[in-house]
Write a protein that holds these residues in place. Structure first.
Motif, PDB file in Angstrom:
ATOM      1  N   ARG A 178      41.945  29.193   8.168  1.00 18.84           N
ATOM      2  CA  ARG A 178      42.634  30.137   7.284  1.00 18.84           C
ATOM      3  C   ARG A 178      43.881  29.525   6.645  1.00 18.84           C
ATOM      4  N   THR A 207      44.608  26.159   2.590  1.00 22.36           N
ATOM      5  CA  THR A 207      45.392  26.073   1.347  1.00 22.36           C
ATOM      6  C   THR A 207      46.884  26.013   1.628  1.00 22.36           C
ATOM      7  N   ARG A 250      48.528  28.182   3.056  1.00 24.79           N
ATOM      8  CA  ARG A 250      48.985  29.564   3.181  1.00 24.79           C
ATOM      9  C   ARG A 250      47.936  30.325   3.971  1.00 24.79           C
ATOM     10  N   TYR A 251      48.374  31.292   4.749  1.00 21.15           N
ATOM     11  CA  TYR A 251      47.438  32.047   5.567  1.00 21.15           C
ATOM     12  C   TYR A 251      46.551  32.928   4.695  1.00 21.15           C
ATOM     13  N   GLU A 252      45.225  32.781   4.885  1.00 18.04           N
ATOM     14  CA  GLU A 252      44.254  33.601   4.159  1.00 18.04           C
ATOM     15  C   GLU A 252      43.776  34.707   5.088  1.00 18.04           C
ATOM     16  N   SER A 261      38.436  35.979   3.831  1.00  9.15           N
ATOM     17  CA  SER A 261      38.627  35.197   2.611  1.00  9.15           C
ATOM     18  C   SER A 261      38.508  33.696   2.849  1.00  9.15           C
ATOM     19  N   LYS A 262      38.796  33.251   4.058  1.00  8.10           N
ATOM     20  CA  LYS A 262      38.700  31.819   4.360  1.00  8.10           C
ATOM     21  C   LYS A 262      38.465  31.680   5.849  1.00  8.10           C
TER      22      LYS A 262
END
Length: 364
Positions: A199, A202, A204-206, A210-211
């Motif tokens: 997560r 990227t 950043r926490y998704e 979403s991830k």
């Protein structure tokens, strides 16, 4: 700390006796397996009064201390997020020698002692510097996001006092702290699926959904993080970096390479000037190692340390004690249940050329 139950282990171990059930990512029920021809174990549980897992072993002042997870039966159904691993506190184990009496020390830290914590106090590690012992731990915050915290004590067995906030820029699970020969400390961390590492792809926490997967099969695999600690032992001194693991051709391991790529359970040690990054493959249930010339890597994959054990999950530490190497690990001999594990120790052979002899926990 958490591994997804997988049909792959059935293929690895062959004809099997089934002992516990779980869910795969696709939702089908599978079972923990033990080869019917391998009913004896090479070592016995270190303690039987409580369930323990994920052993991080250290020698402090000539005595062996083990910092494990404390498994409990919380009555939560198994799932891929690892909600059934609902641990709430830590007990430090101690012994004067391998094979000697093991003491289960009083509670060292609980979720209630951590101001920012929500739930699930997973696999810890510890370090000692200038008269103070530091306990590093992952726990979900009040938003259900895993962060890594630190607590300190003047005793290796605690009680430990937690810092009021998690380590800034920390995330995911399985902190492992390594002291290099120049006195510098590094933390290795990360775990996929329930450990939420995917997560943060990227940076950043998704949110949930979403991830939540490993990535594309032919892309470089998600991997552990490494970061140098500050001198106060309570902060990162830099941004975390990727732990790059290469194949024999010098190419990064790919997502589809389930037998070799990182999943969780980092541990670093140094032998004859060489850095050994060791880890769990998670959904294929092996402990593997890769070597390099720097604590940051890159590391080249070398082989398997421990074949799959009873109980799916695999998490370990490797320590030299009085000139001999030992592997601390866990399985489910006591309970037969994947969430109620027990820690063990066995000798480990590192050959003069630096290769590690693979361990099989079953007596053939």
């Amino acid at each position: 700390m958490f591994k997804n139950s997988s049909l792959i282990i059935a293929a690895l171990l062959g004809a099997a006796v089934y002992s516990a059930t779980g869910q795969t990512k696709g939702g089908s029920t599978v079972k923990s397996v033990v080869d019917s021809k391998k009913t004896k174990f090479i070592s016995k549980p270190l303690v039987t009064s409580i369930y323990t897992a994920d052993p991080s072993a250290h020698v402090f002042n000539g005595k062996i201390y083990i910092y494990p997870s404390h498994d409990i039966d919380a009555g939560i159904p198994e799932n891929d997020n690892g909600d059934h691993f609902a641990m709430r506190d830590f007990h430090v184990l101690s012994m004067d020698r391998v094979g000697g009496k093991v003491t289960v020390n009083p509670v060292a830290l609980t979720v209630k002692d951590i101001p920012w914590a929500g739930r699930q106090l997973w696999a810890p590690d510890a370090a000692y510097e200038k008269g103070t012992y530091y306990l590093y731990f992952p726990v979900k915050d009040k938003s259900d996001v895993f962060r890594i915290g630190v607590a300190s004590s003047k005793s290796p067995t605690g009680p430990f006092k937690a810092e009021p906030q998690p380590i800034k820029s920390s995330f995911s699970i399985d902190p492992a702290v390594f002291k290099d020969t120049d006195g510098s400390y590094y933390m290795y961390f990360g775990g996929i699926w329930g450990g939420q590492l995917q997560r943060w792809a990227t940076r950043r926490y998704e949110a949930e959904g979403s991830k939540t997967d490993l990535g594309k099969p032919d892309e470089p695999a998600l991997t552990a993080k490494v970061v140098k600690l500050s001198k106060n032992m309570k902060e990162f001194s830099e941004a975390p970096r990727n732990v790059v693991i290469l194949d024999a051709a010098g190419k990064p391991l790919l997502t589809k390479d389930h037998d070799h790529r990182f999943f969780e359970g980092s541990w670093m040690f140094k032998n004859n000037g060489k850095y050994y990054f060791t880890y769990s493959t998670g959904d294929t249930h092996m402990l593997c190692y890769a070597t390099g010339t720097s604590p940051y890597g890159p590391f080249t994959y070398k082989g398997v340390i421990l074949n799959p054990v009873q109980g799916w999950t695999t998490h370990h530490s490797i320590v030299q004690i009085k000139g001999k190497w030992y592997l601390f690990y866990h399985d489910t001999e006591l309970s037969g249940k994947t969430w109620l594990r027990n820690v063990k120790v066995t000798p480990l052979t590192i050959h003069p050329d630096g290769t590690i002899e693979t361990v099989d926990e079953f007596v053939k």
